[in-house]
Design a protein around this motif. Structure first.
Motif, PDB file in Angstrom:
ATOM      1  N   VAL A  86       0.837  -1.202   0.000  1.00  0.00           N
ATOM      2  CA  VAL A  86       0.000   0.000   0.000  1.00  0.00           C
ATOM      3  C   VAL A  86       0.873   1.255   0.000  1.00  0.00           C
ATOM      4  CG1 VAL A  86      -1.605   1.360   1.400  1.00  0.00           C
ATOM      5  CG2 VAL A  86      -2.041  -1.071   1.014  1.00  0.00           C
ATOM      6  N   ALA A  87       1.965   1.236   0.772  1.00  0.00           N
ATOM      7  CA  ALA A  87       2.879   2.388   0.810  1.00  0.00           C
ATOM      8  C   ALA A  87       3.499   2.640  -0.564  1.00  0.00           C
ATOM      9  CB  ALA A  87       3.968   2.155   1.855  1.00  0.00           C
ATOM     10  N   GLN A  88       3.874   1.565  -1.259  1.00  0.00           N
ATOM     11  CA  GLN A  88       4.432   1.709  -2.608  1.00  0.00           C
ATOM     12  C   GLN A  88       3.385   2.269  -3.575  1.00  0.00           C
ATOM     13  OE1 GLN A  88       6.184  -2.009  -3.911  1.00  0.00           O
ATOM     14  NE2 GLN A  88       7.130  -2.359  -1.913  1.00  0.00           N
ATOM     15  N   TYR A  89       2.155   1.795  -3.434  1.00  0.00           N
ATOM     16  CA  TYR A  89       1.073   2.273  -4.295  1.00  0.00           C
ATOM     17  C   TYR A  89       0.811   3.754  -4.051  1.00  0.00           C
ATOM     18  CZ  TYR A  89      -3.602   2.360  -6.434  1.00  0.00           C
ATOM     19  OH  TYR A  89      -4.696   2.650  -7.208  1.00  0.00           O
ATOM     20  N   ARG A  90       0.828   4.149  -2.781  1.00  0.00           N
ATOM     21  CA  ARG A  90       0.647   5.569  -2.449  1.00  0.00           C
ATOM     22  C   ARG A  90       1.742   6.417  -3.089  1.00  0.00           C
ATOM     23  NH1 ARG A  90       2.381   6.259   3.196  1.00  0.00           N
ATOM     24  NH2 ARG A  90       4.365   6.178   2.064  1.00  0.00           N
ATOM     25  N   ASP A  91       2.998   5.984  -2.948  1.00  0.00           N
ATOM     26  CA  ASP A  91       4.110   6.739  -3.532  1.00  0.00           C
ATOM     27  C   ASP A  91       3.965   6.846  -5.047  1.00  0.00           C
ATOM     28  OD1 ASP A  91       5.117   6.968  -0.991  1.00  0.00           O
ATOM     29  OD2 ASP A  91       6.611   5.372  -1.213  1.00  0.00           O
ATOM     30  N   HIS A  92       3.517   5.766  -5.674  1.00  0.00           N
ATOM     31  CA  HIS A  92       3.309   5.783  -7.124  1.00  0.00           C
ATOM     32  C   HIS A  92       2.236   6.789  -7.514  1.00  0.00           C
ATOM     33  CE1 HIS A  92       1.958   4.616 -11.113  1.00  0.00           C
ATOM     34  NE2 HIS A  92       0.780   4.324 -10.609  1.00  0.00           N
ATOM     35  N   LYS A  93       1.104   6.757  -6.833  1.00  0.00           N
ATOM     36  CA  LYS A  93      -0.006   7.651  -7.170  1.00  0.00           C
ATOM     37  C   LYS A  93       0.394   9.114  -7.029  1.00  0.00           C
ATOM     38  CE  LYS A  93      -4.029   6.522  -7.461  1.00  0.00           C
ATOM     39  NZ  LYS A  93      -4.933   6.299  -8.608  1.00  0.00           N
ATOM     40  N   ILE A  94       1.148   9.421  -5.972  1.00  0.00           N
ATOM     41  CA  ILE A  94       1.516  10.814  -5.704  1.00  0.00           C
ATOM     42  C   ILE A  94       2.668  11.271  -6.595  1.00  0.00           C
ATOM     43  CG2 ILE A  94       2.415  12.395  -3.945  1.00  0.00           C
ATOM     44  CD1 ILE A  94       0.927  10.679  -1.865  1.00  0.00           C
ATOM     45  N   SER A  95       3.709  10.446  -6.703  1.00  0.00           N
ATOM     46  CA  SER A  95       4.875  10.851  -7.486  1.00  0.00           C
ATOM     47  C   SER A  95       4.574  10.947  -8.980  1.00  0.00           C
ATOM     48  CB  SER A  95       6.034   9.871  -7.257  1.00  0.00           C
ATOM     49  OG  SER A  95       5.699   8.575  -7.733  1.00  0.00           O
ATOM     50  N   SER A  96       3.607  10.176  -9.457  1.00  0.00           N
ATOM     51  CA  SER A  96       3.249  10.226 -10.872  1.00  0.00           C
ATOM     52  C   SER A  96       2.319  11.392 -11.192  1.00  0.00           C
ATOM     53  CB  SER A  96       2.573   8.915 -11.285  1.00  0.00           C
ATOM     54  OG  SER A  96       1.364   8.719 -10.571  1.00  0.00           O
ATOM     55  N   GLY A  97       1.848  12.093 -10.157  1.00  0.00           N
ATOM     56  CA  GLY A  97       0.961  13.226 -10.375  1.00  0.00           C
ATOM     57  C   GLY A  97      -0.491  12.856 -10.543  1.00  0.00           C
ATOM     58  N   LEU A  98      -0.832  11.574 -10.338  1.00  0.00           N
ATOM     59  CA  LEU A  98      -2.230  11.155 -10.480  1.00  0.00           C
ATOM     60  C   LEU A  98      -3.112  11.774  -9.410  1.00  0.00           C
ATOM     61  CD1 LEU A  98      -1.676   7.389 -11.348  1.00  0.00           C
ATOM     62  CD2 LEU A  98      -2.435   9.196 -12.901  1.00  0.00           C
ATOM     63  N   ILE A  99      -2.593  11.858  -8.186  1.00  0.00           N
ATOM     64  CA  ILE A  99      -3.328  12.492  -7.092  1.00  0.00           C
ATOM     65  C   ILE A  99      -2.347  13.278  -6.240  1.00  0.00           C
ATOM     66  CG2 ILE A  99      -5.101  10.685  -7.002  1.00  0.00           C
ATOM     67  CD1 ILE A  99      -3.671   9.633  -4.472  1.00  0.00           C
ATOM     68  N   LYS A 100      -2.881  14.075  -5.317  1.00  0.00           N
ATOM     69  CA  LYS A 100      -2.058  14.813  -4.362  1.00  0.00           C
ATOM     70  C   LYS A 100      -2.089  14.104  -3.009  1.00  0.00           C
ATOM     71  CE  LYS A 100      -4.443  18.543  -5.229  1.00  0.00           C
ATOM     72  NZ  LYS A 100      -4.940  19.938  -5.250  1.00  0.00           N
ATOM     73  N   GLN A 101      -1.148  14.475  -2.150  1.00  0.00           N
ATOM     74  CA  GLN A 101      -1.083  13.859  -0.827  1.00  0.00           C
ATOM     75  C   GLN A 101      -2.382  14.069  -0.060  1.00  0.00           C
ATOM     76  OE1 GLN A 101       1.624  12.045   0.808  1.00  0.00           O
ATOM     77  NE2 GLN A 101      -0.127  11.587   2.117  1.00  0.00           N
ATOM     78  N   THR A 102      -2.954  15.270  -0.186  1.00  0.00           N
ATOM     79  CA  THR A 102      -4.210  15.552   0.521  1.00  0.00           C
ATOM     80  C   THR A 102      -5.337  14.654   0.033  1.00  0.00           C
ATOM     81  OG1 THR A 102      -4.624  17.356  -1.065  1.00  0.00           O
ATOM     82  CG2 THR A 102      -3.621  17.952   1.057  1.00  0.00           C
ATOM     83  N   THR A 103      -5.325  14.336  -1.266  1.00  0.00           N
ATOM     84  CA  THR A 103      -6.351  13.438  -1.812  1.00  0.00           C
ATOM     85  C   THR A 103      -6.175  12.032  -1.251  1.00  0.00           C
ATOM     86  OG1 THR A 103      -6.414  14.727  -3.847  1.00  0.00           O
ATOM     87  CG2 THR A 103      -7.364  12.517  -3.926  1.00  0.00           C
ATOM     88  N   TRP A 104      -4.923  11.590  -1.148  1.00  0.00           N
ATOM     89  CA  TRP A 104      -4.687  10.269  -0.555  1.00  0.00           C
ATOM     90  C   TRP A 104      -5.178  10.238   0.883  1.00  0.00           C
ATOM     91  CZ3 TRP A 104      -3.028   5.499  -2.119  1.00  0.00           C
ATOM     92  CH2 TRP A 104      -2.742   4.591  -1.093  1.00  0.00           C
ATOM     93  N   ASP A 105      -4.816  11.256   1.651  1.00  0.00           N
ATOM     94  CA  ASP A 105      -5.208  11.287   3.064  1.00  0.00           C
ATOM     95  C   ASP A 105      -6.721  11.300   3.225  1.00  0.00           C
ATOM     96  OD1 ASP A 105      -2.539  11.366   3.683  1.00  0.00           O
ATOM     97  OD2 ASP A 105      -2.460  13.545   3.966  1.00  0.00           O
ATOM     98  N   ARG A 106      -7.390  12.024   2.352  1.00  0.00           N
ATOM     99  CA  ARG A 106      -8.834  12.199   2.501  1.00  0.00           C
ATOM    100  C   ARG A 106      -9.631  11.052   1.887  1.00  0.00           C
ATOM    101  NH1 ARG A 106      -8.873  16.638   0.189  1.00  0.00           N
ATOM    102  NH2 ARG A 106      -9.615  16.055  -1.888  1.00  0.00           N
ATOM    103  N   THR A 107      -9.170  10.509   0.777  1.00  0.00           N
ATOM    104  CA  THR A 107      -9.985   9.572  -0.005  1.00  0.00           C
ATOM    105  C   THR A 107      -9.507   8.130   0.040  1.00  0.00           C
ATOM    106  OG1 THR A 107     -10.425  11.419  -1.504  1.00  0.00           O
ATOM    107  CG2 THR A 107     -11.017   9.220  -2.281  1.00  0.00           C
TER     108      THR A 107
END
Length: 389
Positions: free
Chosen positions: A88-109
């Motif tokens: 899950v941590a790797q998936y989060r880093d991928h989503k954020i570093s690729s620009g698909l979502i922002k950190q705030t979106t991950w935290d909230r959604t």
């Protein structure tokens, strides 16, 4: 089986024996897309040499093949061998570093649902297949078939599994079913459609808010058709109010835009919000949680509850976005602005705009548009013919 979709494989495909299987979909127009997606998935799996019944189970998410209940489900890599927290941590880093979502979106959604997924892999009944994992995740939502919450749980879990398989973090057997409808379920009751708020109700709501800061926030929301989160991203540029919020999605990200009051909204022009704008007038809102904070405040206002109840009696749903919906509705119906112009003013693509707002184009709106077009055509024809001689 009557009323169900049938899959037929010819002798040429199977090597001499014609096969037929019943798919877990009703043979009706509403299931056409699900059937199409499933058949494509079955073809992909079958081309890899996977047995037909297992192909059907993988593609449809069915607990067992349609005609052969004796076929055991293949057990994939033991759950203990996978570091799901790390995955899950790797998936989060991928989503954020690729620009698909922002950190705030991950935290909230994402964060809470991903944590529940990790916890599901540590329970007494440890899933050993993607289907078992999805079933565990939807267990607590079993009384909410078709709900948005259940859809998001399934979609996010499936997206994680698909990314992990594609990037060789999990073996191929962990690929999620391409058809997720059996896990999301179908809503038993018609979904309430969020609706535009009327101008009279906007004015009543503004008058009822005692705190000038929250009143100011609602005025901005209604006057410029803002997303609630955009209230924290406003600034003056050479005397003009701009929104700097960048909403990131699979279609890209939004760009900064100047804000405009609609020509038909004299009440908003009288508020002179652009001339009087100051960030110090804004209410206290947490970064990334502006929508939730404004929602919490309005829930404590009696008039907001009354308005929501009244709209609900008409089969409509009043939400914060109703202010934005109202802006779009007035832009088209009263100001007669084209979709491309309104979409640019609201900070999204034309495709997104039409998908979100075409639902309110009822018979009355269509009749009114045709009447306007007829009048305009008549005026042009009269001008072309010129004065009678």
């Amino acid at each position: 089986m009557r009323g169900r979709a049938l899959l037929n494989l010819s002798e040429r495909v199977t090597g001499g024996k014609r096969l037929q299987r019943v798919l877990p979909f009703p043979w009706e127009a509403a299931a056409r897309q699900d059937i199409h997606t499933a058949v494509l998935a079955i073809h992909t799996f079958f081309a890899r040499g996977i047995p037909l019944d297992q192909c059907i189970a993988l593609a449809t998410g069915s607990a067992s093949p349609a005609e052969d209940d004796s076929t055991p489900e293949e057990v994939v890599e033991p759950i203990q061998a996978t570091d799901w927290q790390g995955l899950v941590a790797q998936y989060r880093d991928h989503k954020i570093s690729s620009g698909l979502i922002k950190q705030t979106t991950w935290d909230r959604t994402y964060a809470a649902r991903m944590q529940r997924l990790v916890e599901a892999t540590k329970g007494k009944t440890k899933p050993s297949t993607p289907r078992q994992l999805l079933e565990l995740l939807t267990q607590r939502l079993k009384d909410q078939p078709g709900s948005r919450g259940r859809q998001v749980v399934v979609q996010q879990a499936a997206a994680l599994l698909r990314w992990a398989v594609d990037n060789e973090r999990l073996p191929q057997e962990w690929a999620p079913p391409l058809v997720l409808s059996s896990y999301t379920g179908r809503r038993r009751e018609p979904k309430s459609v969020t609706t535009p708020i009327g101008v009279d109700d906007i004015l009543l709501l503004v008058e009822s808010i005692p705190d000038s800061r929250w009143r100011y926030a609602v005025q901005l929301l209604a006057s410029f058709g803002l997303r609630p989160e955009e209230l924290q991203h406003l600034e003056l540029r050479e005397g003009r109010l701009w929104c700097n919020y960048a909403k990131v999605s699979s279609r890209g990200s939004t760009r900064p835009r100047p804000l405009r009051v609609l020509p038909c909204d004299a009440w908003a022009q009288e508020w002179r919000l652009e001339e009087s704008f100051s960030s110090t007038r804004m209410p206290p809102m947490r970064p990334g949680f502006g929508s939730q904070d404004l929602k919490n405040y309005l829930r404590r206002r009696p008039l907001w509850d009354q308005l929501r109840h009244r709209y609900a009696l008409d089969g409509e749903k009043l939400v914060l976005y109703s202010c934005r919906h109202g802006y779009a509705h007035r832009a088209h119906v009263i100001c007669d602005l084209p979709p491309k112009v309104v979409a640019a003013a609201m900070g999204h693509t034309v495709e997104t705009h039409l998908a979100a707002y075409s639902k309110w184009c009822g018979d009355e709106v269509v009749d009114d548009a045709f009447d306007k077009a007829a009048r305009l055509l008549g005026e042009r024809q009269a001008q072309a013919s010129g004065p009678a001689t």
